[in-house]
Design a protein around this motif. Sequence first.
Motif, PDB file in Angstrom:
ATOM      1  N   PHE A   1      38.496  -6.157   2.945  1.00  0.00           N
ATOM      2  CA  PHE A   1      38.576  -6.982   1.743  1.00  0.00           C
ATOM      3  C   PHE A   1      38.294  -8.425   2.128  1.00  0.00           C
ATOM      4  O   PHE A   1      38.846  -8.933   3.098  1.00  0.00           O
ATOM      5  CB  PHE A   1      39.975  -6.896   1.116  1.00  0.00           C
ATOM      6  CG  PHE A   1      40.321  -5.526   0.630  1.00  0.00           C
ATOM      7  CD1 PHE A   1      39.952  -5.110  -0.636  1.00  0.00           C
ATOM      8  CD2 PHE A   1      41.013  -4.646   1.442  1.00  0.00           C
ATOM      9  CE1 PHE A   1      40.262  -3.847  -1.084  1.00  0.00           C
ATOM     10  CE2 PHE A   1      41.327  -3.380   1.002  1.00  0.00           C
ATOM     11  CZ  PHE A   1      40.951  -2.978  -0.258  1.00  0.00           C
ATOM     12  N   ILE A   2      37.438  -9.078   1.368  1.00  0.00           N
ATOM     13  CA  ILE A   2      37.062 -10.455   1.660  1.00  0.00           C
ATOM     14  C   ILE A   2      37.640 -11.358   0.575  1.00  0.00           C
ATOM     15  O   ILE A   2      37.384 -11.170  -0.611  1.00  0.00           O
ATOM     16  CB  ILE A   2      35.529 -10.601   1.737  1.00  0.00           C
ATOM     17  CG1 ILE A   2      34.985  -9.716   2.854  1.00  0.00           C
ATOM     18  CG2 ILE A   2      35.145 -12.056   1.953  1.00  0.00           C
ATOM     19  CD1 ILE A   2      33.481  -9.663   2.930  1.00  0.00           C
ATOM     20  N   PHE A   3      38.452 -12.315   1.007  1.00  0.00           N
ATOM     21  CA  PHE A   3      39.031 -13.308   0.111  1.00  0.00           C
ATOM     22  C   PHE A   3      38.602 -14.677   0.611  1.00  0.00           C
ATOM     23  O   PHE A   3      39.226 -15.253   1.502  1.00  0.00           O
ATOM     24  CB  PHE A   3      40.563 -13.233   0.113  1.00  0.00           C
ATOM     25  CG  PHE A   3      41.115 -11.999  -0.511  1.00  0.00           C
ATOM     26  CD1 PHE A   3      41.268 -11.914  -1.884  1.00  0.00           C
ATOM     27  CD2 PHE A   3      41.479 -10.909   0.268  1.00  0.00           C
ATOM     28  CE1 PHE A   3      41.778 -10.775  -2.469  1.00  0.00           C
ATOM     29  CE2 PHE A   3      41.994  -9.776  -0.311  1.00  0.00           C
ATOM     30  CZ  PHE A   3      42.145  -9.696  -1.694  1.00  0.00           C
TER      31      PHE A   3
ATOM     32  N   ILE B   1      40.629  -9.207   5.167  1.00  0.00           N
ATOM     33  CA  ILE B   1      41.803  -8.366   5.349  1.00  0.00           C
ATOM     34  C   ILE B   1      41.315  -6.970   5.721  1.00  0.00           C
ATOM     35  O   ILE B   1      40.495  -6.383   5.022  1.00  0.00           O
ATOM     36  CB  ILE B   1      42.673  -8.318   4.080  1.00  0.00           C
ATOM     37  CG1 ILE B   1      43.225  -9.705   3.786  1.00  0.00           C
ATOM     38  CG2 ILE B   1      43.797  -7.309   4.243  1.00  0.00           C
ATOM     39  CD1 ILE B   1      44.066  -9.799   2.564  1.00  0.00           C
ATOM     40  N   LEU B   2      41.826  -6.457   6.830  1.00  0.00           N
ATOM     41  CA  LEU B   2      41.483  -5.109   7.281  1.00  0.00           C
ATOM     42  C   LEU B   2      42.618  -4.176   6.914  1.00  0.00           C
ATOM     43  O   LEU B   2      43.752  -4.350   7.354  1.00  0.00           O
ATOM     44  CB  LEU B   2      41.264  -5.090   8.792  1.00  0.00           C
ATOM     45  CG  LEU B   2      40.107  -5.923   9.312  1.00  0.00           C
ATOM     46  CD1 LEU B   2      40.093  -5.899  10.824  1.00  0.00           C
ATOM     47  CD2 LEU B   2      38.801  -5.423   8.761  1.00  0.00           C
ATOM     48  N   ALA B   3      42.319  -3.189   6.102  1.00  0.00           N
ATOM     49  CA  ALA B   3      43.278  -2.145   5.750  1.00  0.00           C
ATOM     50  C   ALA B   3      42.837  -0.895   6.518  1.00  0.00           C
ATOM     51  O   ALA B   3      41.895  -0.222   6.128  1.00  0.00           O
ATOM     52  CB  ALA B   3      43.287  -1.902   4.257  1.00  0.00           C
ATOM     53  N   LEU B   4      43.493  -0.627   7.622  1.00  0.00           N
ATOM     54  CA  LEU B   4      43.099   0.465   8.502  1.00  0.00           C
ATOM     55  C   LEU B   4      43.759   1.757   8.084  1.00  0.00           C
ATOM     56  O   LEU B   4      44.893   1.769   7.606  1.00  0.00           O
ATOM     57  CB  LEU B   4      43.470   0.133   9.951  1.00  0.00           C
ATOM     58  CG  LEU B   4      42.856  -1.136  10.522  1.00  0.00           C
ATOM     59  CD1 LEU B   4      43.394  -1.390  11.912  1.00  0.00           C
ATOM     60  CD2 LEU B   4      41.354  -1.036  10.540  1.00  0.00           C
TER      61      LEU B   4
ATOM     62  N   ILE C   1      49.705 -12.365   4.868  1.00  0.00           N
ATOM     63  CA  ILE C   1      49.105 -11.929   3.604  1.00  0.00           C
ATOM     64  C   ILE C   1      50.035 -12.335   2.472  1.00  0.00           C
ATOM     65  O   ILE C   1      51.227 -12.024   2.496  1.00  0.00           O
ATOM     66  CB  ILE C   1      48.894 -10.407   3.605  1.00  0.00           C
ATOM     67  CG1 ILE C   1      47.940 -10.019   4.732  1.00  0.00           C
ATOM     68  CG2 ILE C   1      48.362  -9.930   2.268  1.00  0.00           C
ATOM     69  CD1 ILE C   1      47.770  -8.532   4.895  1.00  0.00           C
ATOM     70  N   ASP C   2      49.486 -13.035   1.462  1.00  0.00           N
ATOM     71  CA  ASP C   2      50.330 -13.437   0.337  1.00  0.00           C
ATOM     72  C   ASP C   2      50.404 -12.313  -0.703  1.00  0.00           C
ATOM     73  O   ASP C   2      49.714 -11.299  -0.603  1.00  0.00           O
ATOM     74  CB  ASP C   2      49.854 -14.754  -0.276  1.00  0.00           C
ATOM     75  CG  ASP C   2      48.430 -14.693  -0.789  1.00  0.00           C
ATOM     76  OD1 ASP C   2      47.781 -13.658  -0.584  1.00  0.00           O
ATOM     77  OD2 ASP C   2      47.986 -15.675  -1.409  1.00  0.00           O
ATOM     78  N   ASP C   3      51.251 -12.489  -1.684  1.00  0.00           N
ATOM     79  CA  ASP C   3      51.510 -11.441  -2.678  1.00  0.00           C
ATOM     80  C   ASP C   3      50.276 -11.093  -3.515  1.00  0.00           C
ATOM     81  O   ASP C   3      50.053  -9.939  -3.847  1.00  0.00           O
ATOM     82  CB  ASP C   3      52.648 -11.868  -3.611  1.00  0.00           C
ATOM     83  CG  ASP C   3      53.976 -11.962  -2.874  1.00  0.00           C
ATOM     84  OD1 ASP C   3      54.122 -11.255  -1.849  1.00  0.00           O
ATOM     85  OD2 ASP C   3      54.846 -12.737  -3.315  1.00  0.00           O
ATOM     86  N   HIS C   4      49.471 -12.098  -3.871  1.00  0.00           N
ATOM     87  CA  HIS C   4      48.267 -11.853  -4.668  1.00  0.00           C
ATOM     88  C   HIS C   4      47.307 -10.923  -3.929  1.00  0.00           C
ATOM     89  O   HIS C   4      46.782  -9.969  -4.504  1.00  0.00           O
ATOM     90  CB  HIS C   4      47.579 -13.179  -5.000  1.00  0.00           C
ATOM     91  CG  HIS C   4      46.210 -13.014  -5.572  1.00  0.00           C
ATOM     92  ND1 HIS C   4      45.986 -12.460  -6.812  1.00  0.00           N
ATOM     93  CD2 HIS C   4      44.979 -13.308  -5.065  1.00  0.00           C
ATOM     94  CE1 HIS C   4      44.681 -12.426  -7.047  1.00  0.00           C
ATOM     95  NE2 HIS C   4      44.053 -12.936  -5.986  1.00  0.00           N
ATOM     96  N   GLU C   5      47.093 -11.187  -2.650  1.00  0.00           N
ATOM     97  CA  GLU C   5      46.196 -10.342  -1.851  1.00  0.00           C
ATOM     98  C   GLU C   5      46.775  -8.948  -1.660  1.00  0.00           C
ATOM     99  O   GLU C   5      46.054  -7.947  -1.731  1.00  0.00           O
ATOM    100  CB  GLU C   5      45.941 -10.997  -0.492  1.00  0.00           C
ATOM    101  CG  GLU C   5      45.189 -12.301  -0.610  1.00  0.00           C
ATOM    102  CD  GLU C   5      45.253 -13.127   0.649  1.00  0.00           C
ATOM    103  OE1 GLU C   5      44.410 -14.024   0.779  1.00  0.00           O
ATOM    104  OE2 GLU C   5      46.138 -12.888   1.493  1.00  0.00           O
ATOM    105  N   ASN C   6      48.066  -8.877  -1.456  1.00  0.00           N
ATOM    106  CA  ASN C   6      48.712  -7.579  -1.285  1.00  0.00           C
ATOM    107  C   ASN C   6      48.611  -6.739  -2.557  1.00  0.00           C
ATOM    108  O   ASN C   6      48.371  -5.527  -2.500  1.00  0.00           O
ATOM    109  CB  ASN C   6      50.166  -7.774  -0.869  1.00  0.00           C
ATOM    110  CG  ASN C   6      50.750  -6.539  -0.260  1.00  0.00           C
ATOM    111  OD1 ASN C   6      50.024  -5.637   0.146  1.00  0.00           O
ATOM    112  ND2 ASN C   6      52.065  -6.492  -0.194  1.00  0.00           N
ATOM    113  N   ASP C   7      48.775  -7.380  -3.718  1.00  0.00           N
ATOM    114  CA  ASP C   7      48.642  -6.662  -4.989  1.00  0.00           C
ATOM    115  C   ASP C   7      47.213  -6.156  -5.193  1.00  0.00           C
ATOM    116  O   ASP C   7      47.000  -5.041  -5.669  1.00  0.00           O
ATOM    117  CB  ASP C   7      49.025  -7.576  -6.158  1.00  0.00           C
ATOM    118  CG  ASP C   7      50.507  -7.919  -6.157  1.00  0.00           C
ATOM    119  OD1 ASP C   7      51.289  -7.190  -5.491  1.00  0.00           O
ATOM    120  OD2 ASP C   7      50.879  -8.919  -6.808  1.00  0.00           O
TER     121      ASP C   7
END
Length: 118
Positions: free
Chosen positions: A45-47, A52-55, A102-108
């Motif tokens: 995911f690119i912000f 962000i790498l979700a493995l 990681i902040d909450d917005h990115e986690n959501d």
Amino acid sequence: MARRRRPMRRPLRGPMRRPLRRGMVRRQRRIFRRQRRMIRRSRRFIFGSVIILALANSRHNYKFHQEDVARIEGYYGRPAEDLTETELIQAMRKLGINHLDIDDHENDKITDDIGEEY
């Protein structure tokens, strides 16, 4: 006119390989399927300027700067999504890279795209 006999061909010489046993072939297929599934489940995911790498098979998501991801990929010579969590951690230690929070917005956003089962 007499017909000439063709010379017999010799078998090619090379390393002697014995055939794989059926169980070994099945094991290799299972391993390959597992690797393919992990690759499919891993996401990037690119912000803005961070990635962000979700493995797959990992409870944690890792957030890096784009330059750090490029260094990790250069270290292993393959995409970051294909790495396991242990390989990622080893590369981080070796290269001196710290992951970002990681902040909450990115986690959501990640949980919306992937789902809770991930």
